[in-house]
Write a protein that holds these residues in place. Structure first.
Motif, PDB file in Angstrom:
ATOM      1  N   ARG A  17     -30.049 -33.385  38.157  1.00 22.48           N
ATOM      2  CA  ARG A  17     -31.020 -34.187  39.061  1.00 22.48           C
ATOM      3  C   ARG A  17     -30.993 -35.189  38.195  1.00 22.48           C
ATOM      4  O   ARG A  17     -31.404 -35.881  37.603  1.00 22.48           O
ATOM      5  N   ALA A  76     -31.604 -30.063  49.922  1.00 20.83           N
ATOM      6  CA  ALA A  76     -32.024 -30.989  48.605  1.00 20.83           C
ATOM      7  C   ALA A  76     -30.186 -31.171  48.417  1.00 20.83           C
ATOM      8  O   ALA A  76     -30.368 -32.097  49.013  1.00 20.83           O
ATOM      9  N   THR A  79     -30.071 -33.484  51.872  1.00 20.12           N
ATOM     10  CA  THR A  79     -30.374 -34.485  51.584  1.00 20.12           C
ATOM     11  C   THR A  79     -29.670 -35.606  50.853  1.00 20.12           C
ATOM     12  O   THR A  79     -29.577 -36.857  50.879  1.00 20.12           O
ATOM     13  N   ASP A  80     -29.132 -34.832  49.956  1.00 22.21           N
ATOM     14  CA  ASP A  80     -28.148 -35.312  48.632  1.00 22.21           C
ATOM     15  C   ASP A  80     -27.289 -36.469  49.099  1.00 22.21           C
ATOM     16  O   ASP A  80     -26.516 -37.612  49.501  1.00 22.21           O
ATOM     17  N   ARG A  83     -28.327 -39.173  51.902  1.00 25.01           N
ATOM     18  CA  ARG A  83     -28.907 -40.308  50.768  1.00 25.01           C
ATOM     19  C   ARG A  83     -27.509 -41.104  49.806  1.00 25.01           C
ATOM     20  O   ARG A  83     -27.692 -42.149  50.042  1.00 25.01           O
ATOM     21  N   SER A 115     -35.368 -38.864  51.788  1.00 30.04           N
ATOM     22  CA  SER A 115     -35.879 -38.363  51.090  1.00 30.04           C
ATOM     23  C   SER A 115     -37.065 -38.124  50.860  1.00 30.04           C
ATOM     24  O   SER A 115     -37.984 -37.334  49.963  1.00 30.04           O
ATOM     25  N   ALA A 118     -36.761 -34.092  50.769  1.00 25.96           N
ATOM     26  CA  ALA A 118     -35.759 -34.199  49.067  1.00 25.96           C
ATOM     27  C   ALA A 118     -36.948 -34.141  48.169  1.00 25.96           C
ATOM     28  O   ALA A 118     -36.629 -32.661  47.160  1.00 25.96           O
ATOM     29  N   THR A 121     -38.509 -30.243  47.602  1.00 28.80           N
ATOM     30  CA  THR A 121     -37.901 -29.918  46.914  1.00 28.80           C
ATOM     31  C   THR A 121     -37.855 -29.589  45.560  1.00 28.80           C
ATOM     32  O   THR A 121     -37.426 -28.442  45.460  1.00 28.80           O
ATOM     33  N   SER A 122     -38.568 -30.528  44.988  1.00 25.68           N
ATOM     34  CA  SER A 122     -38.101 -30.393  43.680  1.00 25.68           C
ATOM     35  C   SER A 122     -39.139 -29.586  43.008  1.00 25.68           C
ATOM     36  O   SER A 122     -38.249 -28.700  41.851  1.00 25.68           O
TER      37      SER A 122
END
Length: 411
Positions: A17, A76, A79-80, A83, A115, A118, A121-122
Motif C-alpha cells: 500500500r 484488490a 484491481t491492482d 490499474r 478503483s 479496490a 477492500t482497504s
C-alpha cells in the motif's frame, strides 16, 4: 500487544500500500500537466477527470458487494493489475509523443472503474490481517504512509516531469500497482463467507446495516458536507490566495501545511485513545470551518495557513480512528459494503462542491460560498453531537450480529 509490523501479512500489505500510495500521489500533478500539454484545454482536463470519477461513483456499491462476497485480497489484487495496465497505456501514449484525448479518457475510465472495486477492500484487508487490539495502530500506519505520500508526491511528480516527461510518472504508478499485486499474491487474509443471495439483496442488506446505526449514517452525512466544503476551498482558495493573500506561493504553502497536518494527525491517532472517539473526531472536523471563514475574510496568510494545517490535523486523526471503530462495530461479512457507502457519500459530495462553487462565486463573489461552506461544516459536524449513538459510542467491543435478514430463496 504485538506491533502490526511484526505480523508478516500486514507488513507485506503495508509495504504494498505504501508503494502504491506513492505512485498514486504522483499522478494528479502529472495528469494535469500532461493533458494541458497535449490539448491546451482545461475542458479536456475536466473530461478526463470526469471519466475517472463517474464510473467510480456509479460502481462503488457494487464494489462493496464484490469485496464482501469474494476474498478482498483477490479483488484488490485483480484491481491492482487492471490499474497497472491502464496506467501503462497512458504512459505509453505520453511517451509516444502523440497522445489522444479519447485514449486518455478511456484509460482514466478503466482506472476509475477498477478503483471502485479496490477502495472497499482497504478496511477488510486491515481487519483480515490484524487482530482487534492492533487495528488502531495499523490504521494509523496506513494513514501516515498515505499522507506522507501526498506530501512527497507532487515534488516527485515535478522531478519526473521536468527531467524525463510526464509519461514516466504513469509508468512509475503502473510499476507501483504491479509491486502491490505481487505482495498481495503471497499473503493470506481472513475472509468470512457471505451467504449466497442476489445482487439486489446484497446491496439492500448493506444499506440496512448502515441505517441500523445512527452514529454511522449521521457521521456519513457530516463527512459528506465536509468533503463538499473541501471542494469549495480547493476551487476558490487559489483565487483568494493569488489575488488577496500574496500570490501563488501562499497557495502552495497552504497545501504543504495541510499535508504536514494530515501526517501529524495520523501519527497522533496511533497513540491517542479518547473515550468517545467518533464524537471527538467529528467535533475536531468542525475546525475546517476556520480556514474557510478566514479565506472568505481574506485574513493574513500566516493565520490562514496555520488554521488549515490544524484543520487537516483533525482529518488525519479522524481517519484511522474512524476505520478502527467501523472495523469493530460492523460484522466482517458486511465491512466492504458499509465502507463503499462511506466512500460514495464522501466522493459524491465533492463534484457538487466543484460545480456550485464557481457558479456561486460568479454571482456573489468568492467570500459568500466560502463563508456558507464554513457555516455548513460547523453545523454538520457539531450537530452530530445531538445524535445519541455518537455521544455514547466508545471503542469497539466484539462486532454485534448482522441485522436479521430473510433467508435466501430456496433455503
Amino acid at each position: 500487544m504485538t506491533h502490526p509490523l511484526r505480523l508478516r501479512a500486514f507488513r507485506l500489505l503495508f509495504l504494498g500500500r505504501t508503494v502504491s500510495a506513492l505512485g498514486d500521489a504522483v499522478v494528479p500533478t502529472a495528469l494535469a500537466l500532461a493533458v494541458l500539454r497535449a490539448t491546451g484545454s482545461t475542458t479536456a482536463l475536466a473530461v478526463v477527470l470526469a471519466c475517472a470519477m463517474v464510473p467510480r461513483l456509479l460502481l462503488l456499491p457494487l464494489g462493496g458487494v464484490v469485496a464482501d462476497r469474494f476474498d478482498a485480497r483477490r479483488v484488490a489484487l485483480g484491481t491492482d493489475l487492471v490499474r497497472c495496465a491502464a496506467q501503462l497505456v497512458v504512459g505509453a501514449e505520453l511517451l509516444g509523443g502523440a497522445p489522444t484525448l479519447a485514449h486518455l479518457a478511456v484509460a482514466s475510465a478503466v482506472g476509475g472503474a477498477a478503483s471502485a472495486f479496490a477502495m472497499p477492500t482497504s478496511s477488510p484487508l486491515v481487519a483480515g490481517t490484524v487482530d482487534a487490539d492492533g487495528r488502531q495502530r495499523a490504521n494509523a500506519l496506513m494513514g501516515a504512509t498515505g499522507n506522507a505520500s501526498r506530501l512527497a508526491g507532487p515534488a516527485l511528480a515535478g522531478l519526473l516531469i521536468w527531467t524525463a516527461g510526464p509519461g514516466w510518472a504513469f509508468v512509475l504508478d503502473a510499476a507501483s500497482f504491479a509491486v502491490s499485486a505481487a505482495l498481495l499474491a503471497v499473503i493470506r487474509v481472513r475472509h468470512v463467507p457471505v451467504p449466497h443471495r442476489s445482487l439486489r439483496a446484497d446491496l439492500v442488506f448493506g444499506w440496512r446495516e448502515v441505517r441500523a446505526r445512527d452514529w454511522y449514517w449521521s457521521s456519513l452525512l457530516a463527512h459528506g458536507v465536509w468533503n463538499g466544503a473541501a471542494a469549495v476551498l480547493l476551487t476558490l482558495g487559489p483565487v483568494v490566495a493569488v489575488h488577496h493573500l500574496g500570490g501563488e506561493g501562499v497557495w502552495v504553502l497552504l497545501q504543504q501545511a495541510g499535508a504536514i497536518g494530515l501526517l501529524a494527525g495520523s501519527l497522533l491517532a496511533a497513540r491517542a485513545r479518547p473515550r468517545r472517539p467518533v464524537l471527538l473526531g467529528n467535533l475536531a472536523l468542525a475546525a475546517y470551518a476556520a480556514p474557510l471563514l478566514l479565506l472568505a475574510a481574506a485574513a493574513p496568510a500566516p493565520v490562514t495557513i496555520t488554521a488549515y494545517c490544524l484543520a487537516l490535523v483533525a482529518l488525519g486523526f479522524l481517519n484511522p480512528v474512524w476505520e478502527t471503530v467501523v472495523q469493530g462495530q460492523f460484522p466482517p461479512e458486511v465491512l466492504a459494503r458499509v465502507t463503499s457507502y462511506d466512500w460514495l457519500m464522501s466522493l459524491g459530495a465533492m463534484p457538487l462542491g466543484y460545480a456550485l462553487a464557481p457558479l456561486a462565486a460568479g454571482e456573489w463573489g468568492a467570500p459568500v460560498p466560502l463563508a456558507v461552506a464554513g457555516a455548513l461544516v460547523l453545523v454538520a459536524c457539531v450537530g452530530t453531537a445531538a445524535v445519541p449513538g455518537v455521544r455514547r459510542l466508545g471503542w469497539p467491543a466484539p462486532a454485534p450480529p448482522a441485522v436479521a435478514e430473510p433467508a435466501p430463496a430456496g433455503r
